[in-house]
Design a protein around this motif. Sequence first.
Motif, PDB file in Angstrom:
ATOM      1  N   GLU A  25       8.500  35.458  70.202  1.00  0.00           N
ATOM      2  CA  GLU A  25       8.147  34.241  70.116  1.00  0.00           C
ATOM      3  C   GLU A  25       8.304  33.292  71.022  1.00  0.00           C
ATOM      4  OE1 GLU A  25       8.629  32.157  66.581  1.00  0.00           O
ATOM      5  OE2 GLU A  25       9.342  33.873  64.887  1.00  0.00           O
TER       6      GLU A  25
ATOM      7  N   TRP B  13      24.966  31.266  68.833  1.00  0.00           N
ATOM      8  CA  TRP B  13      25.875  30.836  68.455  1.00  0.00           C
ATOM      9  C   TRP B  13      27.325  31.485  68.639  1.00  0.00           C
ATOM     10  CZ3 TRP B  13      28.858  33.056  65.519  1.00  0.00           C
ATOM     11  CH2 TRP B  13      28.099  34.303  64.924  1.00  0.00           C
TER      12      TRP B  13
ATOM     13  N   GLU C 186      20.062  46.037  63.680  1.00  0.00           N
ATOM     14  CA  GLU C 186      21.541  45.611  65.267  1.00  0.00           C
ATOM     15  C   GLU C 186      22.616  45.125  64.202  1.00  0.00           C
ATOM     16  OE1 GLU C 186      21.377  41.912  67.504  1.00  0.00           O
ATOM     17  OE2 GLU C 186      23.671  41.767  68.061  1.00  0.00           O
TER      18      GLU C 186
ATOM     19  N   GLU D 257      22.413  25.724  67.127  1.00  0.00           N
ATOM     20  CA  GLU D 257      22.541  24.969  65.715  1.00  0.00           C
ATOM     21  C   GLU D 257      23.900  25.957  64.510  1.00  0.00           C
ATOM     22  OE1 GLU D 257      19.915  26.246  66.705  1.00  0.00           O
ATOM     23  OE2 GLU D 257      19.000  27.539  64.411  1.00  0.00           O
TER      24      GLU D 257
ATOM     25  N   GLY E  36      20.275  29.108  74.273  1.00  0.00           N
ATOM     26  CA  GLY E  36      22.160  29.360  73.616  1.00  0.00           C
ATOM     27  C   GLY E  36      22.283  30.107  71.869  1.00  0.00           C
TER      28      GLY E  36
ATOM     29  N   SER F 124      17.755  37.082  69.752  1.00  0.00           N
ATOM     30  CA  SER F 124      17.764  38.146  68.771  1.00  0.00           C
ATOM     31  C   SER F 124      16.612  38.685  69.508  1.00  0.00           C
ATOM     32  CB  SER F 124      17.568  38.038  66.971  1.00  0.00           C
ATOM     33  OG  SER F 124      16.837  36.918  67.045  1.00  0.00           O
TER      34      SER F 124
ATOM     35  N   SER G  15      13.441  23.689  68.965  1.00  0.00           N
ATOM     36  CA  SER G  15      13.633  25.119  69.880  1.00  0.00           C
ATOM     37  C   SER G  15      12.361  25.279  70.905  1.00  0.00           C
ATOM     38  CB  SER G  15      14.224  25.602  69.562  1.00  0.00           C
ATOM     39  OG  SER G  15      14.717  26.851  70.735  1.00  0.00           O
TER      40      SER G  15
ATOM     41  N   LEU H  57      18.649  39.257  74.899  1.00  0.00           N
ATOM     42  CA  LEU H  57      18.348  39.828  73.306  1.00  0.00           C
ATOM     43  C   LEU H  57      19.719  41.139  72.578  1.00  0.00           C
ATOM     44  CD1 LEU H  57      15.026  40.081  73.523  1.00  0.00           C
ATOM     45  CD2 LEU H  57      16.011  38.386  73.340  1.00  0.00           C
TER      46      LEU H  57
ATOM     47  N   LYS I 257      19.245  23.525  75.350  1.00  0.00           N
ATOM     48  CA  LYS I 257      19.683  23.782  73.649  1.00  0.00           C
ATOM     49  C   LYS I 257      20.789  25.004  73.550  1.00  0.00           C
ATOM     50  CE  LYS I 257      18.586  24.211  69.990  1.00  0.00           C
ATOM     51  NZ  LYS I 257      18.518  25.084  69.179  1.00  0.00           N
TER      52      LYS I 257
HETATM   53  P1  NAD Z   1      19.050  33.581  67.408  1.00  0.00           P
HETATM   54  O1  NAD Z   1      17.239  34.477  67.932  1.00  0.00           O
HETATM   55  O2  NAD Z   1      18.159  33.623  65.958  1.00  0.00           O
HETATM   56  O3  NAD Z   1      18.710  32.188  67.661  1.00  0.00           O
HETATM   57  C1  NAD Z   1      19.058  31.934  70.081  1.00  0.00           C
HETATM   58  C2  NAD Z   1      18.270  30.443  69.531  1.00  0.00           C
HETATM   59  O4  NAD Z   1      17.118  30.330  69.406  1.00  0.00           O
HETATM   60  C3  NAD Z   1      19.454  29.336  68.920  1.00  0.00           C
HETATM   61  O5  NAD Z   1      19.401  28.385  69.871  1.00  0.00           O
HETATM   62  C4  NAD Z   1      17.760  28.843  67.949  1.00  0.00           C
HETATM   63  O6  NAD Z   1      18.000  27.786  67.627  1.00  0.00           O
HETATM   64  C5  NAD Z   1      16.876  29.275  68.616  1.00  0.00           C
HETATM   65  N1  NAD Z   1      15.942  29.271  67.605  1.00  0.00           N
HETATM   66  C6  NAD Z   1      15.415  30.329  66.183  1.00  0.00           C
HETATM   67  N2  NAD Z   1      14.210  30.278  66.107  1.00  0.00           N
HETATM   68  C7  NAD Z   1      13.168  29.752  67.346  1.00  0.00           C
HETATM   69  C8  NAD Z   1      11.867  29.625  67.254  1.00  0.00           C
HETATM   70  N3  NAD Z   1      10.947  30.375  65.449  1.00  0.00           N
HETATM   71  N4  NAD Z   1      11.441  29.646  68.217  1.00  0.00           N
HETATM   72  C9  NAD Z   1      12.081  29.280  69.224  1.00  0.00           C
HETATM   73  N5  NAD Z   1      13.543  29.005  69.226  1.00  0.00           N
HETATM   74  C10 NAD Z   1      14.149  29.471  67.680  1.00  0.00           C
HETATM   75  O7  NAD Z   1      20.194  34.197  67.946  1.00  0.00           O
HETATM   76  P2  NAD Z   1      21.749  34.046  67.292  1.00  0.00           P
HETATM   77  O8  NAD Z   1      21.628  34.489  66.024  1.00  0.00           O
HETATM   78  O9  NAD Z   1      22.203  32.569  67.924  1.00  0.00           O
HETATM   79  O10 NAD Z   1      22.309  34.897  68.068  1.00  0.00           O
HETATM   80  C11 NAD Z   1      22.614  36.560  67.642  1.00  0.00           C
HETATM   81  C12 NAD Z   1      21.337  37.563  68.480  1.00  0.00           C
HETATM   82  O11 NAD Z   1      21.902  36.796  70.136  1.00  0.00           O
HETATM   83  C13 NAD Z   1      22.389  38.246  68.414  1.00  0.00           C
HETATM   84  O12 NAD Z   1      20.637  39.555  68.463  1.00  0.00           O
HETATM   85  C14 NAD Z   1      22.757  38.996  70.078  1.00  0.00           C
HETATM   86  O13 NAD Z   1      23.464  39.886  70.014  1.00  0.00           O
HETATM   87  C15 NAD Z   1      22.178  37.601  70.632  1.00  0.00           C
HETATM   88  N6  NAD Z   1      22.710  37.536  71.579  1.00  0.00           N
HETATM   89  C16 NAD Z   1      22.653  38.265  73.103  1.00  0.00           C
HETATM   90  C17 NAD Z   1      23.123  38.455  73.731  1.00  0.00           C
HETATM   91  C18 NAD Z   1      23.527  38.372  74.815  1.00  0.00           C
HETATM   92  O14 NAD Z   1      23.429  37.676  76.589  1.00  0.00           O
HETATM   93  N7  NAD Z   1      22.573  39.305  75.153  1.00  0.00           N
HETATM   94  C19 NAD Z   1      24.483  37.160  73.546  1.00  0.00           C
HETATM   95  C20 NAD Z   1      24.600  36.722  72.581  1.00  0.00           C
HETATM   96  C21 NAD Z   1      24.178  37.594  71.219  1.00  0.00           C
END
Ligand code: NAD
Length: 462
Positions: free
Chosen positions: A197, A116, A336, A143, A114, A191, A175, A213, A140
């Motif tokens: 990844e 945050w 974004e 954090e 998920g 994101s 993760s 995303l 998961k």
């Molecule tokens: P993020 O991509 O930084 O993190 C998301 C999850 O991925 C976290 O649980 C994190 O621990 C994990 N993660 C981080 N780095 C990783 C890696 N290298 N390998 C594997 N897992 C890893 O995103 P965020 O900052 O938590 O959320 C913001 C982004 O999410 C924005 O781009 C937003 O638009 C998008 N988002 C999309 C939706 C949707 O439904 N489409 C909903 C909410 C947020």
Amino acid sequence: MQNDQRFSELALLRETFESGITRDLSWRISQLLALQRFLIERERDIAAAVHHDFRKSAAETFLTETGYLRGEIRFALKHLASWMKPRRVSVPLIYQPARASYSPEPYGVVLIIGAWNYPFNLSLVPLISAIAAGNCAVVKPSEHAPSSSALIAEGVDHYLDQSAIRVVEGGVEASKALLAERFGYIFFTGSPAIGREVMLAAARHLTPLTLELGGKSPCIVDESCDVRVTARRIVWAKFLNAGQTCLAPDYVLVHEHREEELLHYMQVAITDFYGDDPRLSPDYPRIVNSDHFHRLKKLLDGSSLWSGGESDQGECYISPTILRGVTPASPLMQSEIFGPLLPVIAYAELSDALDLIRSIAEPLAIYLFSSDREVQKRVVAHSRSGGVCINDLFFQAALHRLPFGGLGNSGFGVCHGRAGFETFSFQRSVLCRSCSPDPALRYPPYSWWKFRLLKPLVTFFQ
Ligand code: NAD
């Protein structure tokens, strides 16, 4: 959870799935009801956790997290038995006598990662669908919302079947360790950069996945709209969660004849909703952490302000901010925004606005304010996005009957309601034939007369 412990827990989940218990309708219903009890009994704790993470109000948390989740569970409980039913299909004459059907089957142990920004919603909506579809699951949470993550772990431990559903807390390393394992399905929200990844990791085990995303969702304001209502709705959607919403209008494209009016009414709406000093409003959240604060501050510093622009590093506060005179080349338009900065760009012709939208990677949503049916049709026909909402924002994602998901850079796969159930199921076909008759026609040797007979049978009677 340490690695060794994690692997033994995964083995336990696999055993549970193999036992077949999670396939029973009664198990699925019992888990959904237990999750519902968690949301009702711990509603105040949930609001407190989200408030602690980024100062979101209890009302907003109910609207976008607890309330929505309870609706999603109610909808699943009401329709689950019918979603699970096998579907019979007719069998062509040449395969008779036979019966054929297909039914939704669970993938096994699935992984849900998920984001945050709606911490309960983004971890538990997919969990509802995974349970409804009869899977075991590892969740998961992010954090970056630590209080919410801890409460999700505690709630799942306390209320749900621990032999089938587990929460793993932690950051990137947790993760990555999970992604190294083999799962039946991966559901990732986050994101586009991390989505890539996750997809690479999934490819190692050929695991099917959904990527939810983000992206730059535009909002077009046509000449024919009701500007006051349009301004109120845009301000509400943009500054909810302080702009940290995947579906938030990232930038506004307004017809040049309505630009001044729109800007005026947006400022009126900001004051109406959050008062003269939004920092004092209990309804205005903070930026989640200092990294995101500094990222947004950098965007803000190079831009021409129309209103807002106040910030406080200590509190991770950035006021609702409107920017004018932004060009497509500006840093604000390169990725974004994911924060309370709203660029407003004027256009002369609708085709210019559509060209700009098409020049940016596919967004999660396109919003349009217009009372002109021709304009509505043109925008839908000449653009691409995960979803569209006309004369409002966000509610395309609120209806349990509408699939929700992205396209291209904003992801792929869908969730919510039946679409979520189907995401966590694969369709298994079953054909049951009889051993008689057993005509020699199908077997070699294929003499010329057999071949002549087979040709029309295969061509016309299947
Ligand atoms: P993020 O991509 O930084 O993190 C998301 C999850 O991925 C976290 O649980 C994190 O621990 C994990 N993660 C981080 N780095 C990783 C890696 N290298 N390998 C594997 N897992 C890893 O995103 P965020 O900052 O938590 O959320 C913001 C982004 O999410 C924005 O781009 C937003 O638009 C998008 N988002 C999309 C939706 C949707 O439904 N489409 C909903 C909410 C947020």
